[in-house]
Write a protein that holds these residues in place. Structure first.
Motif, mmCIF file in Angstrom:
data_model
loop_
_atom_site.group_PDB
_atom_site.id
_atom_site.type_symbol
_atom_site.label_atom_id
_atom_site.label_comp_id
_atom_site.label_asym_id
_atom_site.label_seq_id
_atom_site.Cartn_x
_atom_site.Cartn_y
_atom_site.Cartn_z
ATOM 1 N N LEU A 43 48.269 40.432 42.937
ATOM 2 C CA LEU A 43 47.294 41.344 43.538
ATOM 3 C C LEU A 43 46.117 41.635 42.602
ATOM 4 C CD1 LEU A 43 46.364 43.234 45.794
ATOM 5 C CD2 LEU A 43 47.855 45.011 44.858
ATOM 6 N N ALA A 44 46.414 41.860 41.317
ATOM 7 C CA ALA A 44 45.327 42.203 40.383
ATOM 8 C C ALA A 44 44.337 41.043 40.274
ATOM 9 C CB ALA A 44 45.893 42.558 39.007
ATOM 10 N N ASP A 45 44.842 39.807 40.241
ATOM 11 C CA ASP A 45 43.952 38.635 40.151
ATOM 12 C C ASP A 45 43.029 38.582 41.362
ATOM 13 O OD1 ASP A 45 45.690 36.734 37.991
ATOM 14 O OD2 ASP A 45 46.852 38.125 39.203
ATOM 15 N N ARG A 46 43.620 38.830 42.532
ATOM 16 C CA ARG A 46 42.809 38.705 43.751
ATOM 17 C C ARG A 46 41.759 39.797 43.845
ATOM 18 N NH1 ARG A 46 46.717 37.301 48.648
ATOM 19 N NH2 ARG A 46 44.726 37.420 49.761
ATOM 20 N N LEU A 47 42.076 41.007 43.381
ATOM 21 C CA LEU A 47 41.078 42.074 43.400
ATOM 22 C C LEU A 47 39.984 41.797 42.371
ATOM 23 C CD1 LEU A 47 43.414 45.173 43.845
ATOM 24 C CD2 LEU A 47 41.961 44.094 45.570
ATOM 25 N N GLN A 48 40.389 41.258 41.231
ATOM 26 C CA GLN A 48 39.388 40.929 40.210
ATOM 27 C C GLN A 48 38.416 39.865 40.706
ATOM 28 O OE1 GLN A 48 41.364 40.196 36.514
ATOM 29 N NE2 GLN A 48 40.586 42.105 35.673
ATOM 30 N N ASP A 49 38.961 38.900 41.444
ATOM 31 C CA ASP A 49 38.093 37.867 42.021
ATOM 32 C C ASP A 49 37.033 38.490 42.924
ATOM 33 O OD1 ASP A 49 39.468 35.922 40.733
ATOM 34 O OD2 ASP A 49 40.662 35.287 42.466
ATOM 35 N N LEU A 50 37.378 39.644 43.523
ATOM 36 C CA LEU A 50 36.430 40.332 44.411
ATOM 37 C C LEU A 50 35.573 41.352 43.644
ATOM 38 C CD1 LEU A 50 38.891 41.049 47.378
ATOM 39 C CD2 LEU A 50 37.014 39.397 47.381
ATOM 40 N N HIS A 51 35.729 41.361 42.314
ATOM 41 C CA HIS A 51 34.995 42.299 41.446
ATOM 42 C C HIS A 51 35.332 43.750 41.754
ATOM 43 C CE1 HIS A 51 32.906 38.857 39.962
ATOM 44 N NE2 HIS A 51 32.596 38.521 41.203
ATOM 45 N N ILE A 52 36.573 43.996 42.159
ATOM 46 C CA ILE A 52 37.037 45.373 42.347
ATOM 47 C C ILE A 52 37.871 45.733 41.114
ATOM 48 C CG2 ILE A 52 38.511 46.885 43.748
ATOM 49 C CD1 ILE A 52 37.796 45.066 46.151
ATOM 50 N N PRO A 53 37.454 46.746 40.354
ATOM 51 C CA PRO A 53 38.221 47.109 39.158
ATOM 52 C C PRO A 53 39.663 47.472 39.526
ATOM 53 C CG PRO A 53 36.095 48.192 39.121
ATOM 54 C CD PRO A 53 36.235 47.559 40.476
ATOM 55 N N VAL A 54 40.603 46.923 38.778
ATOM 56 C CA VAL A 54 42.007 47.145 39.115
ATOM 57 C C VAL A 54 42.781 47.533 37.861
ATOM 58 C CG1 VAL A 54 42.397 44.634 39.022
ATOM 59 C CG2 VAL A 54 44.102 46.088 40.102
ATOM 60 N N PHE A 55 43.610 48.563 37.997
ATOM 61 C CA PHE A 55 44.509 48.950 36.912
ATOM 62 C C PHE A 55 45.840 48.255 37.155
ATOM 63 C CE2 PHE A 55 47.902 51.403 35.061
ATOM 64 C CZ PHE A 55 47.464 51.528 33.760
ATOM 65 N N GLY A 56 46.156 47.291 36.269
ATOM 66 C CA GLY A 56 47.392 46.521 36.422
ATOM 67 C C GLY A 56 47.134 45.107 35.952
ATOM 68 N N PRO A 57 48.151 44.471 35.361
ATOM 69 C CA PRO A 57 47.965 43.140 34.776
ATOM 70 C C PRO A 57 47.914 42.003 35.806
ATOM 71 C CG PRO A 57 50.215 43.876 34.461
ATOM 72 C CD PRO A 57 49.490 45.020 35.097
ATOM 73 N N SER A 58 47.390 40.872 35.345
ATOM 74 C CA SER A 58 47.354 39.635 36.134
ATOM 75 C C SER A 58 48.775 39.140 36.386
ATOM 76 C CB SER A 58 46.598 38.563 35.350
ATOM 77 O OG SER A 58 47.343 38.247 34.175
ATOM 78 N N ALA A 59 48.904 38.208 37.313
ATOM 79 C CA ALA A 59 50.221 37.616 37.582
ATOM 80 C C ALA A 59 50.770 36.951 36.315
ATOM 81 C CB ALA A 59 50.121 36.595 38.712
ATOM 82 N N ALA A 60 49.897 36.295 35.561
ATOM 83 C CA ALA A 60 50.370 35.602 34.349
ATOM 84 C C ALA A 60 50.934 36.603 33.348
ATOM 85 C CB ALA A 60 49.230 34.800 33.731
ATOM 86 N N ALA A 61 50.232 37.732 33.153
ATOM 87 C CA ALA A 61 50.711 38.739 32.197
ATOM 88 C C ALA A 61 51.921 39.499 32.751
ATOM 89 C CB ALA A 61 49.582 39.707 31.847
ATOM 90 N N SER A 62 51.997 39.628 34.084
ATOM 91 C CA SER A 62 53.123 40.342 34.707
ATOM 92 C C SER A 62 54.434 39.570 34.589
ATOM 93 C CB SER A 62 52.846 40.600 36.191
ATOM 94 O OG SER A 62 51.698 41.373 36.354
ATOM 95 N N ARG A 63 54.363 38.318 34.161
ATOM 96 C CA ARG A 63 55.607 37.576 33.931
ATOM 97 C C ARG A 63 56.474 38.270 32.874
ATOM 98 N NH1 ARG A 63 53.648 31.735 32.449
ATOM 99 N NH2 ARG A 63 52.014 33.028 31.550
#
Ligand code: AMP
Ligand code: GLY
Length: 433
Positions: free
Chosen positions: A78-98
């Motif tokens: 979810l965080a990656d997809r929001l970042q792609d839309l330039h919406i600031p997101v609190f929470g790590p990327s899928a890669a870091a969430s591993r």
């Protein structure tokens, strides 16, 4: 600022409560939220696991910040997809969430970066796992863990080879946790006191949050089954300054630097479960989210603007904010449905919420609640409420939290009566010595 919080538990009610206190937040929503968030934010009827709908909703509403509570949507990207839309997101990327989403990833990461943790082995084949677990020279007790997300149930503490082999078979054959159990970690059982350690990161900078302790077992005296957490208090009676320093040097810094070096810089909160062993602190697990009910004692102690902090983490500006905490202590007592963590009923009418919430220093965070058609609050989950109180010290906060919880009731309600009792005793001993 227009903010969306994702999730519907006690942690998310605490996040909404803290964000609502920021003068900068003018619109606050929670998806899906609960009866508690409905009183201070607008609930949006989208499940926290419905990543596609959340992305569509956030894109249409152009939030200034999206705060993701649970691990599921983070691991799902979810965080990656929001970042792609330039919406600031609190929470790590899928890669870091591993770090939470895959125990194998996090254990191998710790091995690569020499971060202290229990010795471990990875198994992908049932016969190989059984052969190892049943071998005469394999020492017990051992811990058997499903690799993937298992809603906090994928960890089996095994005293005997038979228990361990049965647990590993159930996982590797896909019976117990589906795909999450197709890879298994077997690790040494660590002994000591368990502590929850939280840091905020923005990819570059790291800040420590206040310390706290969680009570995982269902019953008084740490008896009964493991749960998501039956109560918490802050500050921890066990994490003294020297221990905190050791955790920062041996765990936090190598973790954050290691993730950055491996191309998955960490943004959001990193929750490190630590065992304080005779050989020093060792990592039990990483989580890519806030703890529940740890959040319910951390946020009331924050002396500052929670929105500013989360926004700074989301946008790489943590070096520009200062974090301070009230001198007061906080205690949270979880009130749960009868039967939890096993099966439990729903729909019981809760009474006494207003009376409890009106008491000095008390906030009643909702976890598993919903409103019925008449606007009455009813139970809708296993952990129902987190009754939190601030006090001058831990004994004072503890007394207030229990006094408030005594005002609340429903049919089948259960809670532990010893949250923070050991802490109060430990601190007394420390003061005497
Ligand atoms: P985890 O999801 O890995 O944190 O495991 C859940 C709980 O199981 C932890 O909070 C600990 O109480 C316990 N646990 C996990 N790993 C170990 C270990 N190696 N030794 C002792 N207890 C453990
Ligand atoms: N209270 C422990 C957790 O949130 O995982």
């Amino acid at each position: 600022m227009k903010v969306l919080v994702i999730g519907g538990g006690g942690r998310e009610h605490a996040l909404v409560w803290a964000l609502g206190r920021s003068p900068r937040v003018h619109t606050l929503r929670c998806a899906p939220g609960n009866a508690g968030t409905a009183a201070m934010a607008e609930n949006v009827a989208i499940s926290a696991d419905d990543v596609d709908s959340l992305v569509d909703h956030a894109a249409a509403e152009r939030y200034d910040l999206v705060v993701v509570g649970p691990e599921g949507p983070l691991v799902a990207g979810l965080a990656d997809r929001l970042q792609d839309l330039h919406i600031p997101v609190f929470g790590p990327s899928a890669a870091a969430s591993r770090m939470e989403g895959s125990k194998v990833f996090s254990k191998e990461f710790m091995a690569r970066h020499r971060i202290p943790t229990a010795a471990f082995k990875v198994f992908r084949d049932e016969a190989e796992a059984r052969e190892y677990l049943l071998a005469a020279d394999t020492a017990y007790p051992l811990v058997v863990k499903a690799d993937g997300l298992a809603a906090g149930k994928g960890v089996i503490l095994a005293d005997t080879p038979e228990q361990a082999a049965e647990a590993a078979s159930g996982m590797l054959a896909g019976r117990d946790f589906g795909e999450a159990g197709r890879v298994v970690v077997v690790e040494e059982m660590l002994r000591g006191i368990e502590a929850s350690f939280f840091v905020l990161a923005d990819g570059d900078n790291v800040v420590e949050l206040a310390t706290c302790q969680d009570y995982k077992r269902a019953l008084d005296g740490d008896q009964g089954l493991n749960t998501g957490g039956m109560g918490t208090y802050s500050p921890s009676a066990f994490l003294d300054e020297a221990t905190r320093q050791t955790i920062v040097e041996t765990v936090v810094n190598p973790t954050i630097n290691g993730l950055q070096a491996e191309g998955c810089a960490y943004r959001g909160v990193l929750f490190i479960g630590v065992m304080l062993t005779d050989e020093g602190p060792k990592v039990l697990e990483y989580n890519c989210r806030f703890g529940d009910p740890e959040t319910q004692v951390l946020l009331p102690r924050l002396d500052g603007d929670w929105f500013d902090l989360l926004m700074a983490s989301a946008t790489g500006n943590l070096n520009k904010v200062r974090l301070s905490w009230l001198d007061q202590a906080a205690v949270c007592v979880v009130m749960a449905a009868g039967g939890y963590p096993g099966s439990y009923g729903k729909g019981e009418k809760i009474t006494g919420l207003e009376k409890a919430g009106a008491q000095d220093g008390v906030v009643v965070f909702h976890a598993g609640t919903s409103l019925d058609e008449n606007g009455a609050v009813r139970t809708s989950g296993g952990r129902v409420l987190g009754v939190t109180a601030l006090g001058d010290d831990l004994p004072d906060a503890r007394e207030k939290a229990y006094a408030a919880s005594a005002a609340i009731t429903w049919s089948g309600e259960q809670h532990r009566t010893d949250i923070a009792a050991d802490a109060a005793a430990t601190l007394e001993r420390t003061h005497e010595s």
